[in-house]
Motif scaffolding. Structure first.
Motif, short mmCIF file in Angstrom:
data_model
loop_
_atom_site.label_atom_id
_atom_site.label_comp_id
_atom_site.label_asym_id
_atom_site.label_seq_id
_atom_site.Cartn_x
_atom_site.Cartn_y
_atom_site.Cartn_z
N VAL A 10 0.87 -1.18 0.00
CA VAL A 10 0.00 0.00 0.00
C VAL A 10 0.91 1.23 0.00
O VAL A 10 1.51 1.57 1.02
CB VAL A 10 -0.92 0.02 1.25
CG1 VAL A 10 -1.84 1.24 1.22
CG2 VAL A 10 -1.76 -1.26 1.33
N ASP A 11 1.06 1.86 -1.15
CA ASP A 11 1.94 3.03 -1.26
C ASP A 11 1.13 4.29 -1.52
O ASP A 11 -0.04 4.22 -1.92
CB ASP A 11 2.95 2.81 -2.39
CG ASP A 11 3.99 1.77 -2.04
OD1 ASP A 11 4.63 1.91 -0.98
OD2 ASP A 11 4.16 0.80 -2.82
N LEU A 21 -6.16 2.51 5.92
CA LEU A 21 -6.56 1.46 4.99
C LEU A 21 -5.76 0.19 5.24
O LEU A 21 -6.33 -0.90 5.34
CB LEU A 21 -6.36 1.91 3.54
CG LEU A 21 -6.52 0.74 2.55
CD1 LEU A 21 -7.97 0.26 2.54
CD2 LEU A 21 -6.05 1.10 1.17
N ALA A 22 -4.44 0.32 5.33
CA ALA A 22 -3.58 -0.87 5.44
C ALA A 22 -3.91 -1.64 6.73
O ALA A 22 -3.96 -2.87 6.73
CB ALA A 22 -2.12 -0.47 5.41
N ARG A 23 -4.16 -0.93 7.81
CA ARG A 23 -4.49 -1.58 9.09
C ARG A 23 -5.80 -2.36 8.96
O ARG A 23 -5.91 -3.51 9.37
CB ARG A 23 -4.58 -0.53 10.20
CG ARG A 23 -4.42 -1.10 11.58
CD ARG A 23 -4.37 -0.05 12.68
NE ARG A 23 -3.59 1.13 12.35
CZ ARG A 23 -4.09 2.32 12.03
NH1 ARG A 23 -5.40 2.51 12.00
NH2 ARG A 23 -3.31 3.33 11.74
N ARG A 24 -6.78 -1.73 8.35
CA ARG A 24 -8.10 -2.39 8.21
C ARG A 24 -8.04 -3.56 7.23
O ARG A 24 -8.70 -4.58 7.43
CB ARG A 24 -9.14 -1.38 7.74
CG ARG A 24 -9.43 -0.37 8.82
CD ARG A 24 -10.52 0.57 8.38
NE ARG A 24 -10.80 1.54 9.42
CZ ARG A 24 -11.76 2.45 9.33
NH1 ARG A 24 -12.52 2.51 8.27
NH2 ARG A 24 -11.96 3.30 10.31
N LEU A 25 -7.25 -3.40 6.20
CA LEU A 25 -7.08 -4.46 5.21
C LEU A 25 -6.44 -5.67 5.89
O LEU A 25 -6.85 -6.82 5.68
CB LEU A 25 -6.18 -3.93 4.10
CG LEU A 25 -6.24 -4.53 2.70
CD1 LEU A 25 -7.66 -4.59 2.18
CD2 LEU A 25 -5.36 -3.70 1.76
N PRO A 32 -0.43 -9.91 9.13
CA PRO A 32 0.33 -8.94 9.92
C PRO A 32 0.43 -7.60 9.16
O PRO A 32 0.42 -7.60 7.92
CB PRO A 32 1.72 -9.58 10.05
CG PRO A 32 1.54 -11.01 9.66
CD PRO A 32 0.37 -11.06 8.73
N TYR A 33 0.54 -6.51 9.90
CA TYR A 33 0.60 -5.18 9.29
C TYR A 33 1.87 -4.44 9.72
O TYR A 33 2.19 -4.39 10.91
CB TYR A 33 -0.63 -4.36 9.70
CG TYR A 33 -0.48 -2.88 9.49
CD1 TYR A 33 -0.21 -2.37 8.22
CD2 TYR A 33 -0.59 -1.98 10.55
CE1 TYR A 33 -0.04 -1.01 8.03
CE2 TYR A 33 -0.43 -0.61 10.36
CZ TYR A 33 -0.16 -0.14 9.10
OH TYR A 33 0.03 1.20 8.89
N LEU A 34 2.57 -3.85 8.75
CA LEU A 34 3.75 -3.02 9.09
C LEU A 34 3.62 -1.64 8.45
O LEU A 34 3.48 -1.52 7.23
CB LEU A 34 5.04 -3.69 8.59
CG LEU A 34 6.34 -2.95 8.93
CD1 LEU A 34 6.57 -2.89 10.45
CD2 LEU A 34 7.55 -3.61 8.26
N ASP A 35 3.70 -0.62 9.32
CA ASP A 35 3.77 0.77 8.88
C ASP A 35 5.25 1.08 8.67
O ASP A 35 5.97 1.36 9.63
CB ASP A 35 3.15 1.65 9.98
CG ASP A 35 3.37 3.14 9.74
OD1 ASP A 35 4.03 3.51 8.75
OD2 ASP A 35 2.87 3.93 10.56
N THR A 36 5.72 1.02 7.41
CA THR A 36 7.17 1.18 7.19
C THR A 36 7.64 2.61 7.41
O THR A 36 8.83 2.83 7.62
CB THR A 36 7.59 0.71 5.78
OG1 THR A 36 7.00 1.57 4.79
CG2 THR A 36 7.18 -0.73 5.53
N ALA A 110 2.04 -10.32 4.52
CA ALA A 110 1.80 -9.09 5.28
C ALA A 110 1.16 -8.02 4.41
O ALA A 110 1.22 -8.09 3.18
CB ALA A 110 3.13 -8.55 5.83
N VAL A 111 0.60 -7.04 5.10
CA VAL A 111 0.21 -5.78 4.45
C VAL A 111 1.24 -4.76 4.92
O VAL A 111 1.47 -4.63 6.13
CB VAL A 111 -1.20 -5.33 4.88
CG1 VAL A 111 -1.56 -4.00 4.21
CG2 VAL A 111 -2.25 -6.39 4.57
N LEU A 112 1.90 -4.07 3.98
CA LEU A 112 2.89 -3.06 4.36
C LEU A 112 2.52 -1.75 3.70
O LEU A 112 2.19 -1.73 2.50
CB LEU A 112 4.30 -3.45 3.90
CG LEU A 112 4.82 -4.79 4.43
CD1 LEU A 112 4.59 -5.87 3.38
CD2 LEU A 112 6.31 -4.71 4.74
N ASP A 113 2.57 -0.64 4.45
CA ASP A 113 2.33 0.63 3.79
C ASP A 113 3.59 1.49 3.81
O ASP A 113 4.42 1.36 4.71
CB ASP A 113 1.11 1.36 4.34
CG ASP A 113 1.33 2.10 5.64
OD1 ASP A 113 2.15 3.03 5.66
OD2 ASP A 113 0.66 1.76 6.63
#
Ligand code: DC
Length: 217
Positions: A10-11, A21-25, A32-36, A110-113
């Motif tokens: 998610v860029d 969005l990334a957290r909810r997705l 797992p979710y990472l806010d890069t 993972a979902v990463l933004d």
């Protein structure tokens, strides 16, 4: 790269709603979710703490980064955002953070933004989303999130300042040589000016499910 689940990139530019969005997705897909952005913010914070200009070589902070550095409560300020953007322009800093991002997704996907997830970190991501909105919309959202009162006498001035700061950071992130912010060729772009968070999630889930079926059969 063998992974235990899908990678969803998610860029997009600052304050476009990527994080929400990334957290909810991630919740909806049980990934797992990472806010890069937090990686770069933490490195910028450490540089500031050391009394260093964040534009100076900062890879030693990236190399020594600990999970606790990313959990600090003081990473969301405008000065740290600017410092993050400056350390993020350094190829050595970016290189030092690649492995952490790859490892994060190994076990379960993972979902990463971020800014370069679909273009540089995971060019083979199963799904690539690019979330964007006009700078006026993004500034207004940031203003309201930070408790700003749109009826206050200085609201227009503060909004303009926020929009200018966002614009300057986007310019810096998009014009750097190392992994600049840009739309991956195979990304699905979601313009969020006229969509609320629920509608963005619905569109992202629709695209994600469609792509995962196409990729995995
Ligand atoms: O997403 P954010 O606003 O927390 O990111 C802070 C800064 O970090 C941003 O201006 C650019 C940089 N960044 C980056 O270069 N690459 C990423 N994947 C995430 C953030």
């Amino acid at each position: 790269m063998t992974r235990g689940g899908p990678v969803i990139a998610v860029d997009g530019p600052a304050a476009a709603g990527k994080g929400t969005l990334a957290r909810r997705l991630a919740e909806a897909l049980d990934l797992p979710y990472l806010d890069t952005g937090l990686l770069y913010r933490a490195v910028g914070r450490l540089a500031l703490d050391a009394g260093q200009d964040p534009a100076q070589p900062a890879e030693r902070f990236a190399e020594a980064l600990m999970p606790a550095d990313m959990r600090r409560k003081d990473l969301r300020t405008p000065d740290v955002a600017l410092a993050a953007s400056k350390v993020a322009a350094q190829p050595a800093v970016r290189a030092a953070l690649v492995e952490t991002q790859h490892r994060f997704a190994t076990e379960r996907g993972a979902v990463l933004d971020g800014r370069d997830i679909g273009t540089a970190i995971f060019p083979d991501a199963d799904v690539k989303l690019f979330i964007t909105a006009s700078s006026a919309t993004r500034a207004l959202r940031r203003f309201l999130q930070s408790g700003g009162d749109p009826t206050a006498a200085d609201a227009q001035t503060r909004l303009r300042e926020m929009e200018e700061a966002l614009h300057a950071r986007d310019e810096a992130d998009a014009s750097r040589e190392s992994a600049p912010l840009r739309v991956a060729d195979d990304a699905h772009v979601i313009e969020t000016d006229t969509l609320d968070a629920q509608a963005v999630l619905a569109e992202a889930l629709r695209v994600t499910r469609e792509r995962l079926v196409a990729v995995r059969g």
